[in-house]
Design an enzyme around this catalytic site. Structure first.
Site, PDB file in Angstrom:
ATOM      1  CG  ASP A 171      -3.990   2.659   9.306  1.00 36.65           C
ATOM      2  OD1 ASP A 171      -3.641   3.154   8.226  1.00 36.65           O
ATOM      3  OD2 ASP A 171      -3.213   2.006  10.032  1.00 36.65           O
ATOM      4  CD  GLU A 201      -4.366   2.760   2.171  1.00 33.53           C
ATOM      5  OE1 GLU A 201      -4.512   1.671   2.757  1.00 33.53           O
ATOM      6  OE2 GLU A 201      -4.114   3.810   2.775  1.00 33.53           O
ATOM      7  CG  ASP A 240       1.856   3.963   7.444  1.00 33.54           C
ATOM      8  OD1 ASP A 240       1.174   4.801   8.064  1.00 33.54           O
ATOM      9  OD2 ASP A 240       1.618   2.745   7.472  1.00 33.54           O
TER      10      ASP A 240
END
Lengths: 663, 663
Positions: A304, A307, A417
């Site tokens: 997670d 980015e 998300d």
């Protein structure tokens, strides 16, 4: 036919397996501009592609930006999501053109936003352009997929249903979730551990207060055929005495600021460093850390915040606090007040921060923004390469939030998300074929929606689509309504929907494997199957799943059915109340089809069959041999059924395909 | 049959004209709870109503909150918009039940969110409940509308096309906008002045730098048949020497804090006071201020920010600045960092602020939150009552952002600050009948979307629906893409769409006036027209406009048509390329209808007619007598055509209806 054109000196991404020779730009069918490319699109041209992004299957009429971004509130106005997938397929009459812009930096795609007929790609000075010409959309995709290499294949159990939440806070809560499903006859194969299983959000640690018996829990769950899947975050907490931090710091494995100091960012645990995933040594080191959890019996992970998401950088936060002072005591009017609010909101994922730290990539110091879109890819590769070393024979579940083309060889992705919105259910559907084009086969969205409050009917309708997606996970954020299937009153509807999944597993797994091994699409827009049917080409809310079935999910609240376009004769098959009902046969054209809440509907194509198993409460319980074949029409094609052990890496079309024939 | 039940001692809203006798609670068909009401809904019951709110025409499956809120980023997850319209219509088989919860405080409607079959209304201790039983949905609505009184009627010119932007910054920019339309043959009747026409955002002032020749501009525009429509904001700037502030301060006309000092809030100009719109004297005083602009030739206004929106209160802002210090130097992790960001974001429209100031309402000191939903209503009433005194014979255009039922007698509303989203085009459609039920007939949304960037096709498609809505205005926010019709390349498509509006004006104005004078719906869901057609009842994206025509707009990008449900035989009429084409006749059932971009499609009901004029470049140019009658079928009903002068208030069904008959 793939042609490569080089512009400037692009940074290597390892997206493509074999680059092939560079072509003369004389042959270029696009117009080169100062910082990219232009192309005049005919009125009826459809533009497919861009993988994980918002809006339509047809991307015309918007500006998209490939720039991996953590945006949990994304909507129609959003330009970038968590992944960066620079592949377009321009599909016109008699012309199919694939374009892949290979650069790890930001790319902008103005696809008829500024002017309806103009495609304008802004990619800077340095990139490789791959142009693929073919006679059909499917053929162009297959050539592209062969170029970028075989997609990641997960273990078979990862096709089961997974339940997640930010977070289940203790071993007992995990047990409770499993019990909730088992007691109500709801199939389940995995439970996810979000950030709170860690000790103060430190990667590769376990909170020994709430998960004192972690190892025991893992093995107990295994016996119940439940896999626990922990999260791993991109940031490593700055903390003396924490081995991961201390090793990384000592070895110089973290990203640096301009002066060569470790770059400090705020993420889940507060102050963190980013391991330099682009540095070979750091990557190998970080990957080996997953062993801590593998050794405890864990066989699946999700990566997670890669980015990478940046809540704040230490430097920016300091500046912002100082600037905030300036507003104090002022008369804040419409201009200054909005500035004030933007200042606080703009702390996160700030572009300036992405220009403020550096990687050591292939021996060179490279500023992050120039390779931004590789970070999540290389983090995930770090894990995947470690698994290859540590567990060479075993499939490990791995998927990531951020990605770039190339990462599809190492892992799947979830679609980031999202929100408990009906429109996000539809977006989930639209992303499936777009992602398949870009190599991402093992994928799915957070079912029921991550942020926001879900209603029972939204979760049921979303699951009724989700049961077709390889990754099938119900996930929700902290502070939102609990949305585990067993918590809602209409258990029988959830049971029916999830049972449909387990009955369809033989077909879904087989189609997935063939798509991976043959570089084909598992989810196809109707325009791929009927490229000369102008109506089919416009349909944005129906898909083919494999070659044999079409789906047309309901994604509107309070609707008990919907209109469906049948590009040819098809037969309705309806999972209803735990059984399978053969429904009407529909002729080519539009029809309204009743699809009551809790039913799962598939349409079998004329001359095709659908093999169904009897289901089970988890994947290991499904009998993949005891199949019933449902058919449409009389002259039914035989089916190439792929089935392997689902655990080892001995994939082979030759060995594991056999032919199923209807009576 | 209307029955009133009283709970506690509700604060007067003046929503209802005549309350009628109080009923014994023995007769109540709902269950009274500690703080509201409950009702068990059968599976197939549709819940209509709630006026301006998100999601479906059928409100089932969500929680809505009546609490006027400035939320320019609203989406599916939103619970409150700018208005508070507490009317529900429970429509089941053989049962039609209207409910109006009359209280100026917050009300929560859980319509099957917690449990699908449960309606739970939370309204506190003090409210009047009106229960209306009827045999059809339309009949219940009519009874309710008679209860609350006749809807506001604007001048006829206000049915023309209006162009707006935040903001046209000078007289010359206004002229440029008009020229842009006139030169390209795009009809236009009004141009809007957003906040920058004022001197530093002070109500009832004019910026004499950019609008030096304001009076000249107004009269020049009038000659070109353009009405200028300035904005008025709820907050009055705190500034010595500014007459409105000084008078209000001196007379004690502003809302007070607990200690009795003027309550200071930040809005457009920075520090402001709110005139106490609930105080009769203050309201009369504020209303008279509009004379400043009436005297300059202005004959239309929009009241903004009157939820009231609060950027910040002076007290809160001070506290927040102090608190922000606490976070400085801390290790901000996922918990504390989100707190920090919420602190800055939570400055605006904070509930605590709404509990911190007071009104003088009917001689009593009342805390704002107890009458929150009346503020915009009473601000707008202040203007409307002043117009009645100042210009008793003349219709003045007036609409408001915030509203409560009752305000519909004084003005229209626009549907608040929306976004350039396709889903907001659909939401615009869904709100129309919901608002009609609550008395709001003169309404429309910001076409093309206020926030965000619009594409040419979105503006065209949105206009193609908007041409049916009484308020037809294109409006966009600062910083977004310019979206005036003349700026896009495909002028001919805009021309065709806007021409359709001016051709339909006789029908649209006539239907509007009949709906106002007869308390009927101008926009009806299909379930109102065919209450026993189960398919029609589910259709959420088609509407009847008046009795004679059905519309089914395209609201998806890149679609060249859509499926349409025909509840009976209808004929397609297509405005295309400046002309009118009679299309196919469709039989009862579903059909796919081609609707190319730039065409406006209407479906004439079997046995009905549609009168069309020849159009014009502004309303005054339309010949309302030179009509061509388009029909469907052979046995065509005559049409009751209402037409008055559109300027004075001499409304009369008897005097102004005449019968049109097809040949």
């Amino acid at each position: 036919m793939v042609k490569r054109f080089r512009f400037g000196a692009p940074i290597e991404t390892e997206a493509v397996l074999e680059k092939g020779a560079q072509q003369d730009k004389q042959q270029l069918s696009l117009v080169q501009t100062a910082d990219g490319l232009e192309y005049e699109m005919p009125d009826d041209m459809i533009v497919y592609g861009l993988g994980e992004n918002t809006r339509g299957i047809n991307k015309r009429g918007w500006i998209y930006v490939s720039n991996c971004t953590d945006n949990p509130h994304h909507n129609e106005g959003t330009r970038s999501l968590y992944g960066a997938h620079n592949f377009l397929l321009l599909s016109g009459e008699g012309q199919q053109l694939g374009l892949f812009i290979d650069t790890p930096a930001k790319v902008t795609f103005d696809i008829g936003y500024s002017r309806y007929n103009l495609l304008r790609i802004t990619a800077g000075q340095d990139y490789d352009l791959y142009v693929i010409e073919g006679s059909t959309p499917a053929q162009v995709v297959q050539e592209f997929r062969q170029l970028i290499g075989r997609s990641y294949i997960p273990p078979k159990w990862a096709f089961g249903y997974g339940q997640s939440r930010w977070s289940y806070l203790s071993s007992d809560e995990v047990r409770e979730v499993v019990r909730g499903h088992r007691e109500k006859g709801l199939p389940l194969d995995s439970v996810y551990l979000d950030i709170d299983y860690m000790e103060r959000y430190k990667d590769f640690t376990v909170d020994r207060e709430q998960f004192a018996d972690f190892e025991q829990l893992v093995s107990e769950m295994k016996q119940e055929h439940i896999h626990l899947v922990p999260i791993i975050d991109a940031g490593v907490k700055v903390e003396e005495g924490y081995d991961v931090y201390e090793e990384g710091e000592k070895e110089g494995y973290f990203c640096k600021d301009e002066e060569g100091n470790d770059f400090i960012v705020g993420v889940w645990p507060g102050r963190c460093c980013f391991p330099d995933m682009l540095n070979d040594k750091a990557r190998a080191w970080f990957g080996n850390k997953y062993k801590v959890l593998l050794d405890k019996g864990i066989d699946g992970f999700w990566n997670d915040m890669n980015e990478p998401a940046v809540f704040y950088s230490e430097k920016r936060l300091k500046k912002v606090f100082e600037k905030l002072q300036d507003y104090q005591g002022q008369n804040l009017d419409v201009n200054t007040f909005f500035e004030f609010q933007a200042l606080a909101a703009g702390v996160s994922n700030n572009e300036e921060d992405y220009r403020s730290f550096y990687h050591n990539y292939r021996g060179e110091k490279i500023r992050h923004d120039k390779v931004h879109n590789l970070f999540g890819y290389y983090m995930t590769r770090s894990a995947s390469e470690a698994f290859e070393r540590l567990e060479p024979e075993k499939r490990i579940l791995m998927y990531s939030r951020s990605s770039y083309i190339g990462m599809h060889r190492y892992a799947g992705i979830w679609q980031g998300d999202n929100l408990s919105w009906w429109s996000h259910l539809l977006m989930n559907l639209k992303m499936m074929p777009s992602l398949n084009m870009c190599g991402f086969l093992y994928t799915g969205a957070d079912i029921g929606g991550f942020g926001g409050d879900a209603t029972e009917d939204l979760v049921i309708r979303w699951l009724s689509f989700g049961v077709f997606t390889p990754l099938l996970r119900n996930h929700a954020a902290r502070g939102t309504r609990q949305q585990e299937a067993y918590r809602f009153p209409r258990t029988n509807l959830f049971q029916n929907v999830l049972t449909a999944r387990y009955c369809m597993l033989p077909y879904l797994y087989s189609e997935f494997m063939k798509a991976a091994l043959r570089s084909t699409m598992m989810f196809s827009p109707l325009g791929f199957v009927y490229p000369s049917d102008q109506t089919a080409r416009q349909v944005e809310d129906q898909l083919f799943v494999g070659e044999n079935i079409m789906i047309a999910p309901v994604y509107e609240q309070n609707a008990s059915g919907r209109t469906v376009y049948f590009p040819e004769t098809m037969k309705l098959l309806r999972f209803h109340d735990g059984g399978v009902l053969e429904g009407s046969v529909y002729e080519k054209g539009w029809a309204y089809v009743e699809m009551p809440l809790g039913d799962v509907c598939v349409f079998i194509r004329d001359g095709y069959l659908l093999p169904l198993a009897k289901g089970g409460s988890h994947v290991a319980e499904v009998d993949f041999e005891d199949l019933r074949l449902y058919t449409c029409g009389s002259d039914v094609k035989s089916y190439e059924y792929y089935m392997d052990d689902g655990e080892t890496k001995d994939y082979s079309l030759d060995k594991y395909i056999r032919i199923l024939k209807a009576e």
